[in-house]
Write an enzyme that holds these catalytic residues in place. Structure first.
Site, mmCIF file in Angstrom:
data_model
loop_
_atom_site.group_PDB
_atom_site.id
_atom_site.type_symbol
_atom_site.label_atom_id
_atom_site.label_comp_id
_atom_site.label_asym_id
_atom_site.label_seq_id
_atom_site.Cartn_x
_atom_site.Cartn_y
_atom_site.Cartn_z
ATOM 1 N N GLY A 37 1.345 -10.033 4.471
ATOM 2 C CA GLY A 37 2.373 -9.231 5.137
ATOM 3 C C GLY A 37 1.915 -8.903 6.549
ATOM 4 C CG ASP A 74 -2.041 0.936 1.259
ATOM 5 O OD1 ASP A 74 -2.246 1.608 0.232
ATOM 6 O OD2 ASP A 74 -2.737 1.025 2.295
HETATM 7 N N1 AR6 Z 1 5.183 -5.168 -4.758
HETATM 8 C C1 AR6 Z 1 4.579 -6.369 -4.595
HETATM 9 N N2 AR6 Z 1 4.350 -6.931 -3.393
HETATM 10 C C2 AR6 Z 1 4.752 -6.242 -2.301
HETATM 11 C C3 AR6 Z 1 5.391 -4.981 -2.373
HETATM 12 C C4 AR6 Z 1 5.612 -4.430 -3.670
HETATM 13 N N3 AR6 Z 1 6.188 -3.252 -3.860
HETATM 14 N N4 AR6 Z 1 5.662 -4.565 -1.114
HETATM 15 C C5 AR6 Z 1 5.227 -5.533 -0.271
HETATM 16 N N5 AR6 Z 1 4.691 -6.554 -0.987
HETATM 17 P P1 AR6 Z 1 1.263 -6.057 3.058
HETATM 18 P P2 AR6 Z 1 -1.370 -6.997 3.983
HETATM 19 C C6 AR6 Z 1 4.078 -7.820 -0.521
HETATM 20 O O1 AR6 Z 1 1.782 -5.993 4.430
HETATM 21 O O2 AR6 Z 1 -0.745 -8.144 4.688
HETATM 22 C C7 AR6 Z 1 -0.690 -1.943 4.891
HETATM 23 O O3 AR6 Z 1 -0.207 -1.108 5.904
HETATM 24 C C8 AR6 Z 1 4.477 -8.325 0.840
HETATM 25 O O4 AR6 Z 1 5.719 -9.009 0.783
HETATM 26 O O5 AR6 Z 1 1.583 -4.957 2.118
HETATM 27 O O6 AR6 Z 1 -2.583 -7.223 3.149
HETATM 28 C C9 AR6 Z 1 -2.145 -1.624 4.524
HETATM 29 O O7 AR6 Z 1 -2.435 -0.242 4.629
HETATM 30 C C10 AR6 Z 1 3.321 -9.271 1.147
HETATM 31 O O8 AR6 Z 1 3.554 -10.552 0.567
HETATM 32 O O9 AR6 Z 1 -0.371 -6.182 3.039
HETATM 33 C C11 AR6 Z 1 -2.906 -2.435 5.512
HETATM 34 O O10 AR6 Z 1 -3.070 -1.755 6.743
HETATM 35 C C12 AR6 Z 1 2.139 -8.634 0.417
HETATM 36 O O11 AR6 Z 1 2.686 -7.604 -0.412
HETATM 37 C C13 AR6 Z 1 -2.053 -3.668 5.712
HETATM 38 O O12 AR6 Z 1 -0.717 -3.274 5.373
HETATM 39 C C14 AR6 Z 1 1.099 -8.046 1.322
HETATM 40 O O13 AR6 Z 1 1.729 -7.446 2.433
HETATM 41 C C15 AR6 Z 1 -2.450 -4.775 4.772
HETATM 42 O O14 AR6 Z 1 -1.720 -5.929 5.102
#
Ligand code: AR6
Length: 177
Positions: A126, A34
């Protein structure tokens, strides 16, 4: 039916019609993917999100399992579809259904908008703590179930940031194809 691909990398760099954001219910940005999407898209994206938030319920502009669409600011993609994955609480609080709903709603919204190519991150794996293997199975199953209802979508890309997710998805896609 649309092709499913798996790549390892940064979703913000992808030149597809739409990238999916793993957002939170406020749509106000956050960390992880995000944060990366908002940084790369620029402030226009947050403005659009806040306009949508004003029009929807102020308490929860995008409930868990739902999705909304905006433009993509400075990103190569044309649209960002913001969806809110479930926080993992052990699996008995509807997490699989809510996660499946994220993928389904994003595809149906994309179909409605005439989008042909869409890229997903590994939603909820994540900060939200969803076990990666379980999330991958649900994600792939939901996409495969929904693709027949979204015939305009030609290409679905699962973008894995880490090696563990990449291996899991590679195996699942090979098993399915
Ligand atoms: N490109 C692709 N994947 C990514 C990237 C990127 N640039 N950066 C991280 N990931 P998360 P969630 C992966 O934590 O668990 C936020 O604060 C990461 O490795 O981004 O759904 C929101 O505002 C992981 O596998 O999302 C929410 O509050 C995946 O993206 C909360 O985090 C998801 O990790 C959402 O948590």
């Amino acid at each position: 039916m649309g092709q499913i691909e798996v790549i390892q990398g940064d979703i913000t760099a992808l030149d597809v019609d739409a990238i999916v954001n793993a957002a939170n219910s406020s749509l106000a940005g956050g960390g992880g993917v995000d944060g990366a999407i908002h940084r790369a898209a620029g402030s226009e994206l947050l403005k659009e999100c806040m306009l949508i938030a004003q029009k929807r319920s102020p308490d929860s502009p995008c409930p868990t399992g739902d999705a909304v669409i905006t433009g993509a600011g400075k990103l190569p993609a044309k649209y960002v579809i913001h969806t809110v994955g479930p926080v993992w609480h052990g699996g008995s609080q509807g997490e699989p259904e809510l996660l499946a709903s994220c993928y389904r709603k994003c595809l149906l919204l994309a179909e409605e908008k005439g989008i042909k190519s869409i890229a997903f991150p590994n939603i909820s794996t994540g900060v939200y703590g969803y076990p990666k293997d379980k999330a991958a199975q649900t994600a792939v199953a939901s996409v495969r179930e929904t693709l027949p209802q979204s015939p305009g979508i030609e290409r679905v890309v699962f973008v894995c940031f880490d090696g563990e997710n990449y291996s899991l998805y590679k195996k699942l896609i090979l098993d399915y194809n």
